[in-house]
Design a protein around this motif. Structure first.
Motif, short mmCIF file in Angstrom:
data_model
loop_
_atom_site.label_atom_id
_atom_site.label_comp_id
_atom_site.label_asym_id
_atom_site.label_seq_id
_atom_site.Cartn_x
_atom_site.Cartn_y
_atom_site.Cartn_z
N ALA A 218 4.12 -12.05 45.60
CA ALA A 218 4.33 -10.61 45.55
C ALA A 218 3.02 -9.86 45.32
O ALA A 218 2.78 -8.81 45.93
CB ALA A 218 5.34 -10.28 44.45
N ASP A 219 2.16 -10.39 44.47
CA ASP A 219 0.85 -9.76 44.26
C ASP A 219 0.05 -9.72 45.55
O ASP A 219 -0.63 -8.73 45.85
CB ASP A 219 0.07 -10.54 43.19
CG ASP A 219 0.52 -10.20 41.78
OD1 ASP A 219 1.01 -9.08 41.57
OD2 ASP A 219 0.37 -11.07 40.89
N THR A 220 0.12 -10.79 46.33
CA THR A 220 -0.60 -10.84 47.60
C THR A 220 -0.07 -9.77 48.56
O THR A 220 -0.86 -9.08 49.24
CB THR A 220 -0.46 -12.23 48.24
OG1 THR A 220 -1.01 -13.20 47.36
CG2 THR A 220 -1.19 -12.28 49.58
N ARG A 226 -2.15 -2.41 50.07
CA ARG A 226 -3.12 -1.43 49.59
C ARG A 226 -4.37 -1.41 50.47
O ARG A 226 -4.96 -0.35 50.74
CB ARG A 226 -3.55 -1.78 48.16
CG ARG A 226 -2.51 -1.57 47.10
CD ARG A 226 -2.35 -0.12 46.74
NE ARG A 226 -1.58 0.03 45.50
CZ ARG A 226 -1.00 1.15 45.12
NH1 ARG A 226 -1.09 2.25 45.88
NH2 ARG A 226 -0.33 1.21 43.98
N GLU A 227 -4.76 -2.58 50.96
CA GLU A 227 -6.01 -2.69 51.71
C GLU A 227 -5.85 -2.36 53.18
O GLU A 227 -6.84 -2.11 53.87
CB GLU A 227 -6.56 -4.12 51.57
CG GLU A 227 -6.98 -4.48 50.14
CD GLU A 227 -7.33 -5.94 49.99
OE1 GLU A 227 -7.10 -6.70 50.97
OE2 GLU A 227 -7.81 -6.34 48.90
N ASP A 228 -4.59 -2.34 53.68
CA ASP A 228 -4.34 -2.16 55.11
C ASP A 228 -3.82 -0.75 55.36
O ASP A 228 -2.66 -0.45 55.11
CB ASP A 228 -3.33 -3.19 55.61
CG ASP A 228 -3.10 -3.09 57.12
OD1 ASP A 228 -3.80 -2.28 57.76
OD2 ASP A 228 -2.23 -3.81 57.63
N SER A 237 5.33 0.78 51.60
CA SER A 237 4.85 2.13 51.89
C SER A 237 5.70 3.17 51.18
O SER A 237 5.19 4.22 50.76
CB SER A 237 4.85 2.38 53.40
OG SER A 237 6.16 2.34 53.93
N VAL A 238 7.00 2.90 51.04
CA VAL A 238 7.87 3.80 50.29
C VAL A 238 7.47 3.80 48.82
O VAL A 238 7.42 4.85 48.16
CB VAL A 238 9.35 3.39 50.45
CG1 VAL A 238 10.26 4.23 49.57
CG2 VAL A 238 9.78 3.50 51.91
#
Length: 449
Positions: A218-220, A226-228, A237-238
């Motif tokens: 889940a962290d990944t 966040r990075e994409d 995104s929601v």
């Protein structure tokens, strides 16, 4: 029924043993024990060791706790055990945190949002089912677990979707295995004292390792999202978008906890229900034929749904009645409260079982008979509130109920349109009651219609 003016005392279930309480009865026959005490009152006390627990036996008691007086109850012991390992997401959070998180997640579960995922669900189901070969024996319980997990990851957590069917299936299998281990560990930690539940012989180390692996996955997913900047509109995104009450959106930890919560709530329960559904289709050819005919008659491009597939929908609702996977759920009184005439003190643990409620002959004549058409004779809206609760009730009702129903109809439509299912000779399918009620194993032979 209306509570009497003077409080009454909840009777104690028979079979209590000093120090152990009713744990031996629960160990031998969990659902059978809860079923056996339904006739003893709307609310009956059992003991987990020396811990008293109030069992809600009537629709009135369940509805009162979950809806009418829902604000006077928190999540309870089961969720206390789960919280350190799956975080403080929508399953385990309380009061204002829960309300804020639910409002933030709700847009992802609106019907129009779920309708946009039907094509993805269908593609995943077709990809799996088209690989079967006539006469092949398929481990349906494992296949449904992998398929349900892949659908959830692909449709809601789109940033974590790897390229290629093989990679997606591998991710689904990995997540499903970890989920099963974690849910088993949560159940053990709920019913047994902590010094016993943490013994290695009961799999506590595997439980900790599986929980850590899920958190890492889940962290990944959160980090990649966040990075994409081109994130493809999944649930993350929601979460990041924010709401008027929470304009900055969720932090990475909050988003991680919600991913874990939705995986726990949405993958294993759906997979288990689908496994039981295929089991019923395999041993009831006349019902399988009706489902097949209705599914094949669905016009091309029409998404599977309750209105388009009314008999299949009734079939699925009957599966959820007779094979409800969640056999025990809990609440805790946050203040003194009276339910059906019984005074519950602050901190009292209350439990209810949808499984036993769904087998009450007062509401379901001949309750052990599998009959999809019973829903024509007495629809859900004609039952007392609290009598049919496959997704719970009130503010804690499963946020993904429509998502799960849609997903299951897509899978049933895909499987039954193409394949006839046969039980494997000399294999007896029996329920295994742990964190959920699942089949011990479900090998099935497939053949074209």
């Amino acid at each position: 029924m209306r509570s009497p003016t003077h409080p009454i005392t909840a009777p104690i279930a028979p079979g209590r043993i000093p120090l152990l309480g009713h744990l031996p009865r629960l160990a031998v026959g969990r659902v059978e024990f809860l079923q056996s005490i339904r006739s003893r009152g709307d609310i009956v006390r059992i003991f987990l060791g020396n811990q008293p627990v109030f069992v809600l036996n009537s629709p009135e008691a369940v509805h009162d706790v979950l809806v009418t007086q829902g604000r006077r109850f928190g999540k309870g012991l089961l969720f206390d055990v789960a919280r350190p390992f799956i975080g403080n997401g929508i399953i385990t959070s309380e009061r204002e945190v829960h309300r804020r998180r639910r409002r933030a997640l709700q847009p992802a579960f609106h019907r129009h949002a779920i309708a946009a995922h039907v094509a993805t669900m269908t593609d995943i189901a077709e990809e799996q089912v088209s690989a079967w070969r006539p006469g092949e024996v398929i481990a349906m319980d494992r296949v449904m677990r992998r398929m349900a997990t892949v659908m959830l990851v692909a449709t809601l957590f789109s940033t974590e979707r790897p390229e290629g069917a093989g990679a997606m299936a591998a991710l689904g299998e990995e997540v499903a295995e970890h989920l099963t281990t974690v849910m088993r560990g949560v159940f053990v930690g709920t019913v047994l004292p902590a010094p016993v539940a943490t013994l290695s012989v009961l799999g506590h180390r595997r439980y900790l390792a599986a929980a850590a692996a899920l958190r890492e996955l889940a962290d990944t997913a959160v980090r990649q999202a966040r990075e994409d900047p081109s994130e493809r509109g999944g649930l993350l995104s929601v979460m990041f978008a924010g709401t008027p009450a929470h304009p900055q959106g969720m932090t990475d930890v909050e988003a991680r906890d919600e991913l874990l919560s939705l995986l726990m709530a949405g993958a294993e329960t759906t997979a288990t229900t689908l496994a039981w559904a295929l089991h019923e289709l395999g041993r009831r050819p006349e019902i399988a034929g009706r489902v097949r005919d209705e599914c094949r008659a669905l016009p091309a491009g029409t998404p599977p749904g309750a209105e388009a597939l009314p008999y299949t929908d009734r079939f699925l609702r009957e599966v959820l009645r007779l094979h409800q996977p969640n056999w025990l759920l809990m609440r805790r009184a946050t203040e003194p409260v009276r339910v059906c005439g019984v005074d519950l003190p602050q901190g009292a643990e209350a439990v209810y079982s949808a499984v036993t409620m769904h087998r009450d002959p007062a509401y379901y004549p001949d309750p052990l008979r599998f009959d999809p058409d019973r829903w024509l004779r007495r629809p859900v809206k004609e039952l007392p509130p609290g009598a049919y609760i496959p997704f719970a009730l009130g503010s804690r009702k499963c946020i993904g109920d429509f998502f799960s129903l849609t997903e299951m109809l897509v899978v049933l439509h895909t499987v039954v349109s193409r394949w006839r299912l046969h039980p494997v000779e000399n294999h007896r399918v029996r329920p295994v009651v742990q964190a959920m009620i699942r089949p011990n194993a479900l090998p099935m032979r497939v053949s074209p219609w």
